[in-house]
Each structure stands twice: as C-alpha cells, then as structure tokens.
Design a protein around this motif. Structure first.
Motif, PDB file in Angstrom:
ATOM      1  N   UNK A  56      86.901  66.968  57.740  1.00  0.00           N
ATOM      2  CA  UNK A  56      86.360  67.874  56.730  1.00  0.00           C
ATOM      3  C   UNK A  56      84.963  68.324  57.161  1.00  0.00           C
ATOM      4  N   UNK A  57      84.654  69.589  56.925  1.00  0.00           N
ATOM      5  CA  UNK A  57      83.279  70.059  57.104  1.00  0.00           C
ATOM      6  C   UNK A  57      82.476  69.562  55.912  1.00  0.00           C
ATOM      7  N   UNK A  58      81.318  68.981  56.190  1.00  0.00           N
ATOM      8  CA  UNK A  58      80.456  68.432  55.153  1.00  0.00           C
ATOM      9  C   UNK A  58      79.108  69.147  55.193  1.00  0.00           C
ATOM     10  N   UNK A  59      78.591  69.479  54.027  1.00  0.00           N
ATOM     11  CA  UNK A  59      77.325  70.223  53.957  1.00  0.00           C
ATOM     12  C   UNK A  59      76.169  69.314  54.337  1.00  0.00           C
ATOM     13  N   UNK A  60      75.306  69.829  55.175  1.00  0.00           N
ATOM     14  CA  UNK A  60      74.166  69.077  55.685  1.00  0.00           C
ATOM     15  C   UNK A  60      72.882  69.759  55.247  1.00  0.00           C
ATOM     16  N   UNK A  61      71.941  68.990  54.741  1.00  0.00           N
ATOM     17  CA  UNK A  61      70.633  69.524  54.392  1.00  0.00           C
ATOM     18  C   UNK A  61      69.593  68.973  55.347  1.00  0.00           C
ATOM     19  N   UNK A  62      68.968  69.835  56.116  1.00  0.00           N
ATOM     20  CA  UNK A  62      67.935  69.368  57.030  1.00  0.00           C
ATOM     21  C   UNK A  62      66.758  68.857  56.222  1.00  0.00           C
ATOM     22  N   UNK A  63      66.274  67.689  56.569  1.00  0.00           N
ATOM     23  CA  UNK A  63      65.242  67.007  55.784  1.00  0.00           C
ATOM     24  C   UNK A  63      63.996  67.862  55.582  1.00  0.00           C
ATOM     25  N   UNK A  64      63.544  68.569  56.615  1.00  0.00           N
ATOM     26  CA  UNK A  64      62.321  69.366  56.459  1.00  0.00           C
ATOM     27  C   UNK A  64      62.528  70.506  55.469  1.00  0.00           C
ATOM     28  N   UNK A  65      63.737  71.039  55.386  1.00  0.00           N
ATOM     29  CA  UNK A  65      64.013  72.125  54.445  1.00  0.00           C
ATOM     30  C   UNK A  65      64.095  71.612  53.015  1.00  0.00           C
ATOM     31  N   UNK A  66      64.410  70.333  52.866  1.00  0.00           N
ATOM     32  CA  UNK A  66      64.533  69.742  51.543  1.00  0.00           C
ATOM     33  C   UNK A  66      63.294  68.967  51.129  1.00  0.00           C
ATOM     34  N   UNK A  67      62.260  69.007  51.984  1.00  0.00           N
ATOM     35  CA  UNK A  67      61.012  68.342  51.662  1.00  0.00           C
ATOM     36  C   UNK A  67      61.002  66.857  51.965  1.00  0.00           C
ATOM     37  N   UNK A  68      61.941  66.391  52.783  1.00  0.00           N
ATOM     38  CA  UNK A  68      62.007  64.970  53.093  1.00  0.00           C
ATOM     39  C   UNK A  68      61.736  64.695  54.555  1.00  0.00           C
ATOM     40  N   UNK A  69      61.841  63.437  54.915  1.00  0.00           N
ATOM     41  CA  UNK A  69      61.624  63.016  56.296  1.00  0.00           C
ATOM     42  C   UNK A  69      62.936  62.722  56.991  1.00  0.00           C
ATOM     43  N   UNK A  70      62.854  61.955  58.059  1.00  0.00           N
ATOM     44  CA  UNK A  70      64.034  61.613  58.846  1.00  0.00           C
ATOM     45  C   UNK A  70      64.999  60.768  58.010  1.00  0.00           C
ATOM     46  N   UNK A  71      66.279  60.996  58.199  1.00  0.00           N
ATOM     47  CA  UNK A  71      67.308  60.277  57.457  1.00  0.00           C
ATOM     48  C   UNK A  71      68.330  59.699  58.425  1.00  0.00           C
ATOM     49  N   UNK A  72      69.068  58.692  57.976  1.00  0.00           N
ATOM     50  CA  UNK A  72      70.172  58.134  58.749  1.00  0.00           C
ATOM     51  C   UNK A  72      71.458  58.533  58.047  1.00  0.00           C
ATOM     52  N   UNK A  73      72.443  58.989  58.811  1.00  0.00           N
ATOM     53  CA  UNK A  73      73.666  59.498  58.194  1.00  0.00           C
ATOM     54  C   UNK A  73      74.887  58.637  58.450  1.00  0.00           C
ATOM     55  N   UNK A  74      74.774  57.593  59.246  1.00  0.00           N
ATOM     56  CA  UNK A  74      75.872  56.662  59.500  1.00  0.00           C
ATOM     57  C   UNK A  74      77.145  57.361  59.946  1.00  0.00           C
ATOM     58  N   UNK A  75      77.027  58.477  60.661  1.00  0.00           N
ATOM     59  CA  UNK A  75      78.219  59.190  61.089  1.00  0.00           C
ATOM     60  C   UNK A  75      78.914  58.595  62.312  1.00  0.00           C
ATOM     61  N   UNK A  76      78.292  57.675  63.078  1.00  0.00           N
ATOM     62  CA  UNK A  76      79.039  57.096  64.207  1.00  0.00           C
ATOM     63  C   UNK A  76      80.322  56.381  63.784  1.00  0.00           C
ATOM     64  N   UNK A  77      80.321  55.765  62.601  1.00  0.00           N
ATOM     65  CA  UNK A  77      81.539  55.105  62.126  1.00  0.00           C
ATOM     66  C   UNK A  77      82.661  56.111  61.914  1.00  0.00           C
ATOM     67  N   UNK A  78      82.321  57.287  61.381  1.00  0.00           N
ATOM     68  CA  UNK A  78      83.329  58.318  61.166  1.00  0.00           C
ATOM     69  C   UNK A  78      83.857  58.820  62.507  1.00  0.00           C
ATOM     70  N   UNK A  79      82.938  59.019  63.450  1.00  0.00           N
ATOM     71  CA  UNK A  79      83.331  59.445  64.794  1.00  0.00           C
ATOM     72  C   UNK A  79      84.312  58.430  65.382  1.00  0.00           C
ATOM     73  N   UNK A  80      83.980  57.138  65.276  1.00  0.00           N
ATOM     74  CA  UNK A  80      84.849  56.092  65.821  1.00  0.00           C
ATOM     75  C   UNK A  80      86.205  56.071  65.128  1.00  0.00           C
ATOM     76  N   UNK A  81      86.215  56.264  63.828  1.00  0.00           N
ATOM     77  CA  UNK A  81      87.488  56.264  63.087  1.00  0.00           C
ATOM     78  C   UNK A  81      88.395  57.378  63.604  1.00  0.00           C
ATOM     79  N   UNK A  82      87.846  58.575  63.757  1.00  0.00           N
ATOM     80  CA  UNK A  82      88.662  59.685  64.251  1.00  0.00           C
ATOM     81  C   UNK A  82      89.073  59.478  65.711  1.00  0.00           C
TER      82      UNK A  82
END
Length: 148
Positions: A56-82
């Motif tokens: 599925x395509x998932x909407x991503x908000x870049x932290x600087x555009x949303x007023x936040x800092x660096x974030x962790x998205x834990x997407x390696x697990x999804x990559x491994x699952x696929x």
C-alpha cells in the motif's frame, strides 16, 4: 498514477520476478503556486517495500514541513516481511488464498485513506483520516501478520 507504477507490461514495475528489481515506489503531488497560495501542501506517498503490486502507498509527512525533527519509521520490518513473501512465492503462498485476499483488500483500504488525505491537501486540509506514515507501516505489518 499508482496504477501506472504497478504496470508490469510496460516495464515500469520491476518486481522481484524480473532481472531488475525496484527498491521502492513513490507518488508525489506538488501544488501549483496558485494552489500553494491558497494553502495547498505537497503530498508524498511511499510503499516502504519493493513491490508496489502487493504494498500500500502510505502518506508521508516530512518532519521539517510539519514543524518536527527527525523521526523513526520502523519500515525495515515491513521491507523484510515483503521480501519474505517474495522469496517464499508470494502472499498467496505465505498466507493462503483467503487470507491473501483479505490482506489485499485491507491494503487497498489503507492506501485509499492515504490517497484521500493527499487529495484533501489539495485544498489545504490536513486530514487525520489517514494514519501517519509510521502508524500506516505498523498497520500494514498487522494486516500481513500470520505469515513467516
């Protein structure tokens, strides 16, 4: 556009079944200056896995555009699952026919939520209907649970 990126016949979609494999897929919508002046914001959607036919395509908000800092998205697990699915013969082999159909329908709904939120951004709306990227990745992992 998601349909175009999933088109294998044209060669645009290069999945694990071909000599060249995609490493991910992205959709971006960039507003015109006129729309931006009315509050529209750019929207970016990512699969977080290599095969857009089963992700599925998932909407991503870049932290600087949303007023936040660096974030962790834990997407390696999804990559491994696929990757596990792809190496094991696909989602049907991993989940069984009925469960694979249920998962595909749930992934379609998750993606529809993200696309609807991106469409709302065209009008300058920040929708909470679609989960943030990290939550969408977690949700996709739950949808795909039950496989090795």
């Amino acid at each position: 556009m998601a349909g175009v990126l999933r088109d294998e016949e044209s060669g645009i979609c290069s999945r694990d079944t071909h000599d060249l494999c995609s490493t991910g897929s992205q959709l971006s919508w960039l507003p015109t200056t006129a729309l931006e002046e009315r509050g529209a914001i750019a929207s970016h959607l990512f699969t977080a896995a290599s095969d857009p036919l089963v992700c599925a395509y998932k909407r991503f908000g870049f932290a600087h555009a949303l007023g936040g800092g660096a974030l962790s998205f834990a997407s390696p697990e999804l990559w491994q699952r696929h990757c596990t699915f792809a190496l094991g013969g696909g989602m049907v082999d991993a989940l069984g026919v009925a469960r694979a159909r249920e998962a595909a329908a749930a992934l379609g709904k998750l993606e529809a939520e993200a696309l609807a939120a991106a469409a709302g951004a065209t009008n300058g709306e920040l929708s909470s209907a679609a989960p943030p990227f990290a939550a969408a990745v977690a949700k996709e992992l739950v949808i795909l649970s039950g496989a090795p």
